[in-house]
Design an enzyme around this catalytic site. Structure first.
Site, short mmCIF file in Angstrom:
data_model
loop_
_atom_site.label_atom_id
_atom_site.label_comp_id
_atom_site.label_asym_id
_atom_site.label_seq_id
_atom_site.Cartn_x
_atom_site.Cartn_y
_atom_site.Cartn_z
N PHE A 116 17.78 2.77 -4.02
CA PHE A 116 19.20 2.67 -4.36
C PHE A 116 19.40 1.71 -5.54
CE2 PHE A 116 18.80 3.24 0.21
CZ PHE A 116 19.73 4.22 0.52
N ASP A 117 20.36 2.05 -6.39
CA ASP A 117 20.91 1.07 -7.31
C ASP A 117 21.86 0.17 -6.52
OD1 ASP A 117 21.67 -0.19 -9.74
OD2 ASP A 117 23.39 1.15 -9.92
N GLY A 118 22.26 -0.94 -7.12
CA GLY A 118 23.13 -1.88 -6.42
C GLY A 118 24.61 -1.66 -6.67
N PHE A 130 19.26 6.87 -5.93
CA PHE A 130 20.70 7.02 -6.16
C PHE A 130 21.17 5.97 -7.16
CE2 PHE A 130 20.07 8.50 -1.73
CZ PHE A 130 20.52 9.80 -1.87
N ASP A 176 24.56 5.13 -10.22
CA ASP A 176 25.85 5.56 -10.77
C ASP A 176 25.81 5.76 -12.27
OD1 ASP A 176 27.58 2.63 -11.77
OD2 ASP A 176 25.57 2.62 -10.89
#
Length: 309
Positions: A171-173, A283, A285
């Site tokens: 995951f991105d943060g 994932f 954004d």
């Protein structure tokens, strides 16, 4: 919905339900080309004519197979369910169900909407994550408060199964696990203002983002196994670096959620790190980061937050 719990322990007996579109699960490029060229009626005829020919696996197939494999450890108490949400009709969907059977996937629930948006059925099925190739459906799902990502086409290496015994999710943060409030400061006022804010707020947990609850559910599944043999491994791979790392660490600690590996890259390209982690899916954004990631691993773009306005 995205921040309904500050304690991952509250998910202790909740089943993880993932909804996935047919184009994320299988390779429908050939039939989709028929649709684009000749229209919906030609597409329907094509699918019916080929309904006994199994579809090839898609970008998210390995992820789904590993999720379902978690149930094999305790078949009497399945912890994961995968739902098919498809814009196909029931007629054309028969080929998809036949392909599910051919590939040995335990998927029994589905919705076929004949071209209509599928996002209203996320809540009806109780799903916590939606993966689709339809960007509009993904956006509407995020707006409704559920984790969702647009599955991006990847190189063939990205969908190869690198570790069949363990599910690895990265995951991105900001704007994925966490809210985008800090990223907004970076966008508006620059890196110095962002780092100053994160230093001052280091002991204040970040608000949850759209994937917080999904991570909490993964964490609950992990807790059912010894840490060194857990069938799930998670990673945080973020463009943050020191001194902005501290707030992230304290936030996860406040949520009582374990991340197995964390990478604070301070702007360094994420692709090689994802390859080294051997992620089944990542994932993020930011479209730029997704473009780098999909050269190495299956990637889901999360069209949420200031980067997508």
């Amino acid at each position: 919905m995205t921040d309904s719990s500050s304690d991952g322990m509250s998910f202790s007996h909740k089943k993880l339900i993932v909804a996935i579109s047919s184009r994320a699960l299988f390779n429908l490029d050939e039939s989709h080309a028929v649709f684009e060229k000749d229209g919906v009626e030609a597409y329907c005829r094509y699918q019916i004519q080929h309904e006994d020919i199994p579809l090839e696996t898609g970008v998210a197939f390995s992820l789904v197979r590993k999720l379902l494999a978690l149930n094999e450890r305790d078949p009497e108490n399945p912890r994961v369910e995968v739902i098919l949400l498809s814009r196909n009709s029931a007629d054309t969907g028969l080929r998809i169900f036949n392909s599910i059977k051919h590939h040995g996937l335990n998927i029994s629930r589905a919705a076929f909407t004949r071209g209509a948006s599928t996002h209203p059925y996320i809540s009806a099925f109780g799903a916590q994550l939606f993966l689709s190739a339809e960007a509009n459906d993904v956006r509407k799902t995020l707006e409704a408060g559920f984790a969702a990502a647009t599955i991006l086409p990847s190189a063939s290496a990205a969908v190869s199964e690198v570790d069949p015994s363990q599910l690895r999710i990265a995951f991105d943060g900001d704007a994925v696990l966490f809210s985008d409030e800090s990223e907004r400061i970076y966008k508006q006022d620059g890196l110095e203002a962002f780092e100053s804010n994160e230093t001052l707020a280091a002991k204040q947990p970040l608000p949850g983002g759209p994937f917080k609850n999904f991570l909490a559910l993964l964490h609950q599944l992990q807790l059912e196994f010894p840490a060194d043999t857990a069938p799930i491994r998670t990673a945080l791979i973020t463009a943050r670096g020191a001194p902005a790392h501290e707030r992230v660490i304290r936030t996860l600690r406040a949520w009582n959620i374990r991340i197995d590996e964390a990478f604070f890259l301070r702007g360094k390209d994420k692709g090689e790190f994802l390859k080294a982690f051997r992620a089944d899916i990542f994932f993020d954004d930011h479209q730029k980061h997704c473009e780098s990631a999909r050269q190495h691993v299956a990637t889901g773009h999360v069209p949420h937050g200031v980067a997508n306005e």
